[in-house]
Design an enzyme around this catalytic site. Structure first.
Site, short mmCIF file in Angstrom:
data_model
loop_
_atom_site.label_atom_id
_atom_site.label_comp_id
_atom_site.label_asym_id
_atom_site.label_seq_id
_atom_site.Cartn_x
_atom_site.Cartn_y
_atom_site.Cartn_z
N ARG A 1 0.88 -1.25 -0.10
CA ARG A 1 0.07 0.03 0.12
C ARG A 1 1.01 1.24 0.12
O ARG A 1 1.93 1.08 0.58
CB ARG A 1 -0.92 -0.10 1.10
CG ARG A 1 -2.03 -0.94 1.12
CD ARG A 1 -2.99 -0.71 0.17
NE ARG A 1 -4.22 -1.50 0.22
CZ ARG A 1 -4.67 -2.52 -0.77
NH1 ARG A 1 -3.63 -2.73 -1.48
NH2 ARG A 1 -5.60 -3.07 -0.63
N HIS B 1 -1.79 0.79 -9.82
CA HIS B 1 -2.26 -0.44 -9.01
C HIS B 1 -2.90 -1.47 -9.91
O HIS B 1 -4.17 -1.68 -9.80
CB HIS B 1 -3.42 0.18 -8.18
CG HIS B 1 -3.66 -0.61 -6.92
ND1 HIS B 1 -3.87 -0.08 -5.71
CD2 HIS B 1 -3.71 -1.71 -6.63
CE1 HIS B 1 -4.35 -0.88 -4.77
NE2 HIS B 1 -4.11 -2.20 -5.28
#
Ligand code: GLV
Length: 312
Positions: free
Chosen positions: A227, A275
């Protein structure tokens, strides 16, 4: 009772179709419909509207649409008695392995550098590193990290895994295992390419900082697929600028999308992807979502329940 998909900003057609196929008897609803709030037993969530869970009085369980649950655990509106479950899917782990492999081979063969040279019309050779000479360190040895470590070991990389706690059930895996704060220094010392697959928890936020990254040997590479908030951005940029790190491949950011003008966009040491390391395949995971819905109805223990104290 019904299952509500509380995701926003995504086309949900393939999710609805996969869930209906896996559970023809289940009433599947989305936020575009007129939601009967008192009938929602379970929610399937990604980018949910703030406050939504407080409006669902019969809610017993929220399933993340992905492996990560940080987006749910950071929401103060989830009542204590609502179970949180996550996706554990072999396809997600395989896709992650393929992406890690692509990035590592790219760095070994200096492809990001050659892409930059091409944009400048520059013909300049650079030596490469072979698989057998590459030491990869993977932070996070849960379902996905363990799979990645096994796959890289099978290809001949020298692999170490680092996790919060030492034990993993079953046999000794074919990669070295390090655990806890005490195991970090030796893990980092022997790592050329550091891959972060950690969940985001209060303990792991900011873990990729100067103190940790500077323990990698000079010329190390960071691959962050965990993350965005794992990284202390100014520390990473400084270590790239100083030449301590050769490069960083970043797939996750804080916030996403990465804002226009952010220094990562143009930094020569940063390879950036939006992502996409491993995307949940609705058809692959719908059966486990439906299985949890059925278990809820029967009052049975749920699959892949998250320990809310540990954060994963
Ligand atoms: C993706 O980031 C996921 O959590 O599955």
């Amino acid at each position: 009772m019904a299952l509500l998909i509380t995701s926003t900003g995504k086309n949900l057609d393939s999710w609805v179709a996969a869930l209906k196929e896996a559970g023809p008897e289940v009433d599947i609803l989305t936020l575009e419909q007129d939601v009967p709030h008192e009938r929602i037993l379970m929610a399937l969530a990604w980018n949910h509207p703030p406050g939504i869970f407080r409006t669902l009085p019969a809610l017993k369980c929220i399933s993340s649409m992905g492996a990560g649950v940080d987006h749910l655990l950071s929401d103060p509106d989830i009542p204590e008695d609502v179970a949180v479950v996550r996706i554990v899917d072999p396809m997600l782990a395989r896709d992650m392995f393929e992406f890690v492999l692509a990035l590592i081979l790219g760095h070994n063969r200096r492809l990001p550098l050659f892409a930059q040279q091409q944009s400048r019309g520059l013909w300049k050779k650079k030596r490469y590193r072979r698989i057998r000479d590459t030491r990869v360190g993977v932070m996070g040895t849960g379902a996905i990290g363990h799979h990645v470590c096994m796959g890289l070991s099978a290809l001949g990389f020298s692999v170490s895994g680092w996790g919060r706690s030492a034990s993993r059930e079953g046999q000794q895996p074919p990669y070295r295992r390090h655990a806890g704060a005490g195991g970090l220094a030796s893990f980092l010392r022997d790592t050329d390419i550091l891959v972060c697959l950690l969940p985001l928890t209060p303990e792991t936020r900011g873990i990729l900082n100067r103190e940790l990254l500077s323990q990698l040997p000079r010329g190390g590479v960071l691959i962050n697929l965990g993350r965005g908030p794992h990284v202390v951005e100014q520390d990473l940029i400084a270590l790239l600028d100083e030449g301590h790190l050769q490069a960083a491949s970043l797939d996750v950011f804080d916030p996403e999308p990465l804002p226009e003008g952010h220094p990562f966009w143009k930094h020569p040491g940063v390879q950036l992807t939006p992502h996409i390391a491993s995307l949940t395949d609705p058809a692959s995971v719908a059966p486990q979502v439906i299985e949890n819905y059925r278990r809820l109805r029967r009052g049975e223990p749920l699959l892949h329940r998250v320990d809310r104290r540990h954060g994963y």
